[in-house]
Scaffold this motif. Sequence first.
Motif, short mmCIF file in Angstrom:
data_model
loop_
_atom_site.label_atom_id
_atom_site.label_comp_id
_atom_site.label_asym_id
_atom_site.label_seq_id
_atom_site.Cartn_x
_atom_site.Cartn_y
_atom_site.Cartn_z
N GLU A 118 0.82 -1.21 0.00
CA GLU A 118 0.00 0.00 0.00
C GLU A 118 0.85 1.26 0.00
N ALA A 119 2.04 1.19 0.58
CA ALA A 119 2.92 2.37 0.66
C ALA A 119 3.53 2.73 -0.70
N VAL A 120 3.67 1.76 -1.58
CA VAL A 120 4.24 2.02 -2.91
C VAL A 120 3.09 2.24 -3.88
N LYS A 121 2.93 3.45 -4.33
CA LYS A 121 1.83 3.82 -5.22
C LYS A 121 2.05 3.27 -6.62
N TRP A 122 0.96 2.97 -7.29
CA TRP A 122 1.00 2.62 -8.70
C TRP A 122 1.24 3.90 -9.50
#
Length: 126
Positions: A118-122
């Motif tokens: 969740e912390a790494v955005k698309w």
Amino acid sequence: MNSRKKIINELRFQLYSKEVTDEYYPVQLSASDATAILALLKEQQPRVLTLEEVPDAVFCYLEYKAYGTIEPAIFGEVDTDDTVAFTTLEDGKDYLDISDYCKAWRCWTAKPTDAQREAVKWDEEA
């Protein structure tokens, strides 16, 4: 060649066989090979690979945005029609569009926690 790279190369050779058509087809994965692959993946710290790193990764965790799933995968090849082939340990071979990297799918060096994912955005969310 270091021992880790040698193991990866040997496993990759076992997983793919060259056919007359010059296409690669996955070979049945033994339980010991699957265990060795997962052990190698667990040694890594989770991070999203850059697209340039994907072909060198050999083994990764493949995340599908649409399904919210992540599973161990083996890099196969980059096809001439701008697709990448992977073999997953559960579902077999999958072809993904390179242009969708980090938009619809991405590769991790190791299995991330839900919080890390969740912390790494698309790309379109950044």
